[in-house]
Write a protein that holds these residues in place. Structure first.
Motif: not given
Length: 635
Positions: A145-158
């Motif tokens: 596994k490799r981390v690629t970012g985050i998902r927020c409660e607004t469904d925004e992905r960074l």
């Protein structure tokens, strides 16, 4: 007209590093990464609470001040902000040796927070956003596994190449105040409920810990005449090696005590204490227990000391240090009224306990990277520690190593002989913790060398090498270092003989005769005061910090040499590296428990392996024999 240069702002959603949480760990991590040139984003549940002090309004103390000085020496921010927000400072343990001297500084917590917020918002390469993270995004690679970012409660992905968890006490945070229980972070902030589930789904093991805070009372309702004043120490130094002068005016604190009446009120209400009735599931800090735990654990103790500490210069809130509690508000008000000076005190905020999720730190490498998920790092209370200082120290190292990983540079791993930060991280990743970990001087086996006064001499060259020590700090450091070396060289090279002229000079100054030839360094070691010897032998005047280093070096010369010999022996074990893919279960004669512990921790060296709980010296001998046999086979 000359244009003002504004910090560059990144408008992309792609980052090198994303830091989740803007407490003390997150701020140091983000500042370090951004200052090292990485495009960094720090996300927080509230922009108004960056670097908030949800518990005590102070920085430092025994063991902790060493961490703050080391953070500063490496180029971190905590010491600088603490100095600027200081309203009182005291040097503790001065009746003991310099190894355990500790600086503790009362801060205006609101000013500290404002300073840090301003610093974060105006740092180049660093974006700040108010977001609630609900999920870590990962991908499967050939290496796992490799981390690629985050998902927020607004469904925004960074997206990001690396993510640093600095979630503090917000993961599934739960406030407990007597019979009142609700999901929350500290001080009524939003908790992060979904992120815990995401971490578990990624295969991470979470623990449940608990911490707490005491009531805040209204200054105007306190009778300070029934307490003992605790003034500041005008001679106490600053935290930062860059701070040139501290304010003369200091705000006093006050000392009072619980008594038998206080204890009777608490004992009568223990059935309502969440710690006693099973409501609290998390494990609390042993070295900072709640007042109800103190009363139950030490029934013969007649009183417990309490410090009344101002929260800041522009508020009437007073923090009752030593009275952390989760008892109901009516009980809190009742026992506060039994305390000298607090008979009529009005409670502005009640004390409370908070439970939260955190990672088992045995899942971390010494770099603070999560072992089984590439690009993911963790720092602070998310790793099972307690305290602002422990959090900030981890954040700094996580930020440095995430930044270095992106460019393929070797990680920074501080050894136990390098500093308290090295001790802290090694304890966490090698031994783990079953309670909130707190730094103490007794945890450092080389504490005579790891003093708070010489943190810059130990670590500033390392900070320079990783790119966090700027020119101003480096120039000051090298100038100080050179003066110290020159002074010590002069003292060692100046030889004295017991001639009549010399003996008369010493006698006039009240110094015992030489009797045998010795260096001026040896005489300083015997007498201890540079200022006494300087006029007798025409020595140059030294700045206070330089003189302190020279005197300690001379006075403890023999002990320091012995400790360096111990370090050299341990470094031989640290240099014996262990292959990463070793199958401990296949090593004959290695006990099952040892094999399991070694497989779980995956130590980098024999030295680290020797510190794992459950691994005996006999197990280390077996491992050494196996490694030597493997080396011969391969050669």
């Amino acid at each position: 007209m000359k244009e003002s240069k504004e910090p560059s702002v990144n408008t992309s959603t792609d980052y090198d590093i994303i830091v989740i949480g803007a407490g003390h760990a997150g701020v140091e991590a983000a500042l370090a990464a951004a200052r090292m040139g990485r495009r960094t984003l720090i996300v927080t549940l509230s922009l108004d609470n960056i670097a908030m002090m949800p518990c005590n309004p102070s920085v430092g103390g025994p063991g902790k001040s060493h961490l703050v000085r080391e953070i500063d020496a490496l180029g971190g921010e905590m010491g600088i902000a603490a100095d600027r927000a200081s309203i009182q400072r005291r040097l503790l343990n001065t009746g003991k040796g310099p190894a355990v001297h500790a600086l503790r500084m009362q801060a205006d917590k609101f000013l500290y927070q404002r300073i840090m917020k301003e610093t974060v918002e105006n740092t180049e390469n660093l974006d700040v956003r108010q977001l609630l993270v609900t999920e870590l995004l990962t991908e499967e690679t050939s290496a796992g596994k490799r981390v690629t970012g985050i998902r927020c409660e607004t469904d925004e992905r960074l997206t990001a190449h690396a993510v640093i968890l600095a979630t503090g006490t917000y993961l599934r945070g739960r406030i407990i105040l007597g019979e009142t229980i609700y999901d929350s972070g500290p001080n009524g902030q939003r908790p992060a409920m979904a992120l815990s589930d995401s971490l578990r789904e990624l295969g991470l093991t979470l623990m449940r810990f608990k911490t707490g805070t005491p009531a805040r009372v209204d200054r105007r309702t306190i009778d300070f005449g029934k307490t003992s004043i605790q003034p500041g120490d005008p001679a106490a130094p600053a935290f930062s090696f860059l701070t040139e002068e501290m304010p003369r005016e200091q705000t006093p604190c006050y000392l009072t005590y619980t008594n038998e009446e206080t204890h009777a009120v608490i004992r009568a209400n223990l059935h309502r204490a969440p710690m006693a009735n099973g409501v609290i599931e998390g494990i609390g800090p042993r070295y900072c227990p709640s007042v109800e735990t103190k009363i139950a654990r030490f029934p013969d103790k007649e009183r417990h000391q309490l410090f009344l500490e101002p929260e800041g210069l522009h508020t009437n809130e007073i923090y009752v240090q030593g009275m952390s509690t989760s008892l109901p508000t009516d009980v809190q008000q009742e026992f506060l009224a039994t305390i000298p000076g607090l008979a009529h005190a009005r409670m502005m905020r009640p004390g409370y306990a908070i439970e939260y999720d955190c990672l088992d730190p045995l899942q971390l490498a010494p770099t603070l990277a999560v072992k089984n998920i590439t690009g993911l790092y963790s720092a602070g209370q998310a790793n099972g520690t307690s305290g602002y200082e422990e959090a900030a120290a981890q954040g700094l190292i996580a930020g440095i190593n995430a930044a270095r990983e992106i460019t393929g540079e070797e990680p920074l791993i501080l050894r136990r002989s390098d500093g308290y930060i090295g001790v802290l991280i090694d304890d966490l990743v090698t031994k783990g913790t079953d309670e909130p970990y707190r730094m103490m001087t007794s945890r450092a086996e080389y504490r005579l060398i790891l003093r708070q006064d010489n943190a810059d001499l130990r670590l500033t060259p390392i900070g320079r090498a990783v790119g966090l020590v700027r020119d101003e700090r480096w120039e000051r450091f090298t100038a100080k270092r050179d003066v110290i070396e020159e002074a010590l060289s002069t003292l060692r090279e100046t030889r004295l003989s017991p001639r009549a002229e010399t003996e008369e000079l010493l006698a006039d100054a009240g110094i015992a005769p030489l009797r045998v030839p010795m260096s001026l360094f040896a005489l300083l070691s015997r007498e201890g005061s540079y200022d006494v010897l300087a006029p007798l032998f025409d020595l140059p005047a030294l700045a206070a910090d330089v003189k302190e280093e020279v005197e300690i070096t001379a006075r403890y010369d023999g002990y320091i040499k012995k400790q360096r010999e111990q370090i050299a022996r341990m470094e031989r074990l640290e240099s014996r590296r262990i292959p990463e893919g070793i199958d401990y279960g296949a090593i004959a004669s290695l006990r099952l428990e040892a094999a399991e512990k070694l497989a779980a921790v995956r130590p980098r060296s024999i030295g680290q392996a020797s510190r794992i709980s459950g691994v005996s010296p006999a197990d280390i001998s077996v491992l050494l024999v196996w490694l030597e046999r493997e080396r011969r086979i391969q050669s």
